[in-house]
Design a protein around this motif. Structure first.
Motif, PDB file in Angstrom:
ATOM      1  N   TRP A 285       0.856  -1.187   0.000  1.00 20.79           N
ATOM      2  CA  TRP A 285       0.000   0.000   0.000  1.00 20.79           C
ATOM      3  C   TRP A 285       0.892   1.237   0.000  1.00 20.79           C
ATOM      4  N   VAL A 286       0.801   2.013  -1.061  1.00 25.55           N
ATOM      5  CA  VAL A 286       1.619   3.212  -1.211  1.00 25.55           C
ATOM      6  C   VAL A 286       0.674   4.404  -1.223  1.00 25.55           C
ATOM      7  N   GLY A 287       0.562   5.080  -0.096  1.00 30.32           N
ATOM      8  CA  GLY A 287      -0.431   6.134   0.021  1.00 30.32           C
ATOM      9  C   GLY A 287      -1.819   5.551  -0.167  1.00 30.32           C
ATOM     10  N   GLU A 288      -2.565   6.105  -1.119  1.00 31.79           N
ATOM     11  CA  GLU A 288      -3.898   5.592  -1.416  1.00 31.79           C
ATOM     12  C   GLU A 288      -3.886   4.558  -2.532  1.00 31.79           C
ATOM     13  N   GLY A 289      -2.707   4.239  -3.052  1.00 35.43           N
ATOM     14  CA  GLY A 289      -2.600   3.273  -4.136  1.00 35.43           C
ATOM     15  C   GLY A 289      -2.106   1.921  -3.653  1.00 35.43           C
ATOM     16  N   TYR A 290      -2.236   0.930  -4.524  1.00 36.63           N
ATOM     17  CA  TYR A 290      -1.795  -0.423  -4.205  1.00 36.63           C
ATOM     18  C   TYR A 290      -0.859  -0.898  -5.307  1.00 36.63           C
ATOM     19  N   SER A 291       0.298  -1.437  -4.911  1.00 43.21           N
ATOM     20  CA  SER A 291       1.302  -1.901  -5.868  1.00 43.21           C
ATOM     21  C   SER A 291       1.304  -3.424  -5.925  1.00 43.21           C
ATOM     22  N   PHE A 292       0.782  -3.975  -7.020  1.00 40.37           N
ATOM     23  CA  PHE A 292       0.868  -5.418  -7.224  1.00 40.37           C
ATOM     24  C   PHE A 292       2.333  -5.845  -7.360  1.00 40.37           C
ATOM     25  N   GLY A 293       3.162  -4.967  -7.951  1.00 37.16           N
ATOM     26  CA  GLY A 293       4.572  -5.301  -8.115  1.00 37.16           C
ATOM     27  C   GLY A 293       5.270  -5.505  -6.788  1.00 37.16           C
ATOM     28  N   VAL A 294       5.006  -4.637  -5.819  1.00 36.23           N
ATOM     29  CA  VAL A 294       5.588  -4.810  -4.483  1.00 36.23           C
ATOM     30  C   VAL A 294       5.029  -6.060  -3.822  1.00 36.23           C
ATOM     31  N   ALA A 295       3.730  -6.286  -3.951  1.00 39.93           N
ATOM     32  CA  ALA A 295       3.134  -7.500  -3.384  1.00 39.93           C
ATOM     33  C   ALA A 295       3.805  -8.741  -3.964  1.00 39.93           C
ATOM     34  N   ASN A 296       4.131  -8.719  -5.237  1.00 42.15           N
ATOM     35  CA  ASN A 296       4.791  -9.861  -5.863  1.00 42.15           C
ATOM     36  C   ASN A 296       6.208 -10.053  -5.328  1.00 42.15           C
ATOM     37  N   LEU A 297       6.912  -8.965  -5.033  1.00 39.09           N
ATOM     38  CA  LEU A 297       8.238  -9.069  -4.415  1.00 39.09           C
ATOM     39  C   LEU A 297       8.132  -9.637  -3.004  1.00 39.09           C
ATOM     40  N   ILE A 298       7.128  -9.213  -2.271  1.00 43.35           N
ATOM     41  CA  ILE A 298       6.914  -9.757  -0.923  1.00 43.35           C
ATOM     42  C   ILE A 298       6.641 -11.251  -1.002  1.00 43.35           C
ATOM     43  N   SER A 299       5.837 -11.670  -1.970  1.00 45.97           N
ATOM     44  CA  SER A 299       5.538 -13.095  -2.138  1.00 45.97           C
ATOM     45  C   SER A 299       6.811 -13.898  -2.403  1.00 45.97           C
ATOM     46  N   ALA A 300       7.727 -13.303  -3.171  1.00 48.14           N
ATOM     47  CA  ALA A 300       8.942 -14.023  -3.553  1.00 48.14           C
ATOM     48  C   ALA A 300      10.013 -14.005  -2.471  1.00 48.14           C
ATOM     49  N   PHE A 301      10.186 -12.864  -1.790  1.00 47.58           N
ATOM     50  CA  PHE A 301      11.337 -12.703  -0.897  1.00 47.58           C
ATOM     51  C   PHE A 301      10.972 -12.465   0.563  1.00 47.58           C
ATOM     52  N   GLY A 302       9.688 -12.354   0.877  1.00 49.36           N
ATOM     53  CA  GLY A 302       9.279 -12.177   2.258  1.00 49.36           C
ATOM     54  C   GLY A 302       9.607 -10.805   2.803  1.00 49.36           C
ATOM     55  N   ALA A 303       9.820 -10.737   4.116  1.00 50.94           N
ATOM     56  CA  ALA A 303      10.030  -9.459   4.787  1.00 50.94           C
ATOM     57  C   ALA A 303      11.293  -8.752   4.303  1.00 50.94           C
ATOM     58  N   ASN A 304      12.231  -9.497   3.748  1.00 54.74           N
ATOM     59  CA  ASN A 304      13.491  -8.933   3.268  1.00 54.74           C
ATOM     60  C   ASN A 304      13.406  -8.491   1.804  1.00 54.74           C
ATOM     61  N   TRP A 305      12.208  -8.301   1.299  1.00 56.53           N
ATOM     62  CA  TRP A 305      11.994  -8.070  -0.119  1.00 56.53           C
ATOM     63  C   TRP A 305      12.724  -6.833  -0.642  1.00 56.53           C
TER      64      TRP A 305
END
Length: 662
Positions: A285-305
């Motif tokens: 969640w970036v301000g009022e927007g949502y980043s699928f790209g960041v969510a995908n990085l979190i899915s791949a690398f976890g908290a250390n994304w």
């Protein structure tokens, strides 16, 4: 809600369009691939409605495979035309809403209403709503014929409601849900596996850096070192010179950040269920927007994304041969990178009252004070040797109007600008007496102060020598606009290069006034190749080198709905287009860098302003477009041989297809 229906039978199809009437204020317009138009002539008795009502509204639907760019054009009795470009998603009903106040020309990018992509205004400086003679609905050229239905077309007193049916449009990875293509990922597990495989591949080492200096310069050519980046003309061509003295042709990447955010507000009906703002995907969640790209990085690398993304991106850039971190890039990434970078200054000096769009009252004390404060943001950076230079701003909105007459806009306004006072004084000093001034302008003013009355001034805006005086004073204002902040920045930071304002294009020769104050003139050049002739003319006029702050290419073969400002058919063609552009650029002696816009594809449902272009080097799932990145690496390996004339630049340009840029 009060409305005034615009009758469908009043429209006629021109420019190869075919018009099929539906209901009273509905029609279907079919156009060939090169576009078409439906036109309504506004009768005298209808003109009052264009001032009584405040909005044009319509529902639109089409079933094509990509974004429809639909145009609403308005022409007044003086022949002035303003056209608004709307981006409309396929296979979902969209309601358009255009505030008629926009016809004053003061805004380039219009407010984004629910369901609509970017809305951009083009054309003349303004259109007189009280004398609109023609209203047209049209399409731009496309790769296929178009067919779309316009319904409920009307003038309205107020903004309509936007009651859309819930129709999820993208999947949980942010990919277009209703289309298949090569490279589409099935789930988060497949995404994570692909990123981990690439990570391992990049750890094997990188030979691309062998001939680079620590600042990205080319070790085969060296000049005098000053400890900071500078420019140098060697007698044949211009160069950047890095702090150690090595020559640099800057190949940059703009917008290096994890991924852009999709605007959620107004697009809820098209968005799949999103995770909570707190929890595992909070960073998405970036301000009022949502980043699928960041969510995908979190899915791949976890908290250390974020750490993994920075390491992955640094290695990618070096393998691809990128030697500069371009505009609008992540400052945390910049701090930890070893690559040189450019920096965009923010909050360009402004004034409360503006002459036109974002052009300020440049002779006001307010502008001078703002320029001094503006320069202070350079103080923390002034000793950073990796900083090449700074951009004062990006694409001034006032300069989008070809041949804009700023002095005319100054006098049309009832506001008593300080710049108007300076103009009146300038005229009085030039002509001395009112009768001499009247003789020159073919006017009948009683005093120079009559110009403070906008109605009196409006009667003599194009008579006698008036246009010549306007042109001269336009240059005076533009010079001050450029020189004041440039001077303040050089005082705050004498070490780094002033890289200019990244003009969208040079809309008139007047725009170049004062640009000698830059160290480098920057321009955003969305063509298949830079104009060798234009670059030479500007460079010789200013005695400065040029750089290109933005260019890009999109393609139609993946899961995106818009292909950007320049487009080709396939990802392989994108790679060739990149090679052709960069090698042609490198062979131009006056040009010292080109920066690609941008690292990531934009969100399918649009970034903050609705752009949703397939222009990234990586897609929304963080996967590189391999044919494109391979061509980038190949290009940069040859670049200095091309630059120095030892190798000819690529001569073949891939076939361009119609763009879907707004």
């Amino acid at each position: 809600m009060g409305t005034y229906a615009l009758p469908a039978h009043a429209f006629r199809a021109i420019a190869d369009g075919r018009l099929d009437l539906q209901e009273e204020n509905s029609f279907r317009l079919q156009t060939p691939a090169h576009g078409g138009t439906a036109v309504m002539e506004v009768a005298d008795e209808q003109q009052k409605a264009w001032t009584d009502y405040h909005y044009v509204t319509a529902d639109i639907y089409h079933e094509a495979h990509d974004v429809l760019v639909v145009l609403f054009s308005f022409t007044d009795d003086k022949g002035r035309t303003i056209t608004v470009h709307f981006g409309v998603l396929p296979q979902v009903e969209t309601r358009l809403c255009l505030p008629l106040a926009a016809l004053n020309g003061e805004k380039l990018f219009l407010d984004r209403y629910p369901g609509v992509m970017q809305s951009v205004l083009r054309g003349d400086a303004f259109v007189d709503r009280a004398s609109i003679k023609q209203f047209a609905v049209a399409t731009v050229p496309s790769i296929t014929a178009r067919s779309f239905e316009i319904s409920k077309l009307a003038l309205s007193e107020s903004i309509p409601s936007f009651n859309y049916a819930y129709t999820p449009y993208v999947d949980q990875l942010g990919q277009l849900s209703w289309k298949s293509w090569e490279g589409k990922l099935r789930d988060r597990e497949e995404l994570a596996a692909a990123l981990h495989d690439e990570w391992e591949e990049l750890q094997q080492g990188n030979q691309a850096l062998d001939n680079w200096s620590q600042y990205g310069g080319w070790k085969s050519l060296r000049f005098a070192a000053t400890g900071y980046f500078r420019t140098h003309f060697d007698g044949d061509r211009w160069w950047f010179v890095d702090p150690d003295g090595y020559a640099l042709f800057s190949t940059g990447m703009d917008c290096i950040h994890p991924a852009g955010a999709m605007r959620v507000d107004g697009m809820e009906h098209l968005t799949p269920p999103l995770p909570e703002r707190e929890g595992e995907f909070a960073d998405a969640w970036v301000g009022e927007g949502y980043s699928f790209g960041v969510a995908n990085l979190i899915s791949a690398f976890g908290a250390n994304w974020r750490s993994k993304w920075k390491e992955l991106t640094e290695q990618r850039l070096k393998v691809w041969g990128i030697n500069t971190i371009g505009n609008w890039s992540d400052m945390e990434f910049i701090r930890e990178s070893t690559l040189p970078y450019v920096y965009p200054l923010s909050d360009f000096p402004s004034t409360q009252y503006k002459i036109f769009r974002d052009f300020p009252d440049v002779f006001s004390k307010e502008y001078e004070e703002q320029a001094t404060r503006f320069a202070e943001q350079l103080l923390p950076l002034k000793d950073d040797r990796r900083l090449i230079g700074y951009f004062l701003r990006n694409e001034p909105h006032w300069a989008f109007v070809d041949g804009l007459n700023l002095t005319e806009q100054l006098l049309r306004s009832a506001h008593r600008f300080e710049s108007k006072t300076v103009f009146v004084k300038w005229l009085s000093e030039k002509y001395g007496a009112v009768d001499q001034w009247n003789a020159a302008w073919d006017s009948s003013f009683m005093a120079f102060d009559d110009l403070y009355d906008a109605k009196l001034a409006a009667a003599y805006l194009d008579s006698g020598s008036c246009p010549d005086d306007f042109s001269t004073f336009n240059r005076i204002m533009i010079r001050r606009y450029v020189e004041l902040p440039s001077r303040a920045c050089k005082l705050a930071d004498p070490h780094h290069l002033n890289l200019g304002m990244r003009y969208a294009w040079v809309s008139s020769e007047e725009v170049l006034e004062g640009c000698e104050a830059f160290d480098v003139f920057s321009i955003n050049c969305y063509d298949m190749a830079p104009s060798r002739e234009q670059i030479k003319i500007i460079s010789e006029r200013l005695n400065k080198p040029l750089m290109i702050g933005e260019f890009h290419f999109g393609a139609a073969d993946v899961g995106m709905l818009a292909y950007g400002i320049r487009a080709v058919e396939t990802q392989a063609d994108r790679g060739l287009a990149y090679q052709y552009y960069v090698e042609q650029a490198a062979s131009i002696p006056e040009l010292i860098g080109v920066h690609y816009f941008q690292l990531n594809d934009q969100p399918v449902l649009g970034r903050f302003d609705g752009e949703n272009y397939q222009i990234g080097v990586v897609d929304g799932c963080q996967q590189p477009y391999r044919p494109f990145t391979e061509a980038m690496a190949r290009t940069h390996a040859r670049m200095y041989e091309v630059r120095t004339g030892k190798t000819a630049p690529l001569q073949h340009c891939p076939k361009e297809i119609p763009r879907t840029g707004f």
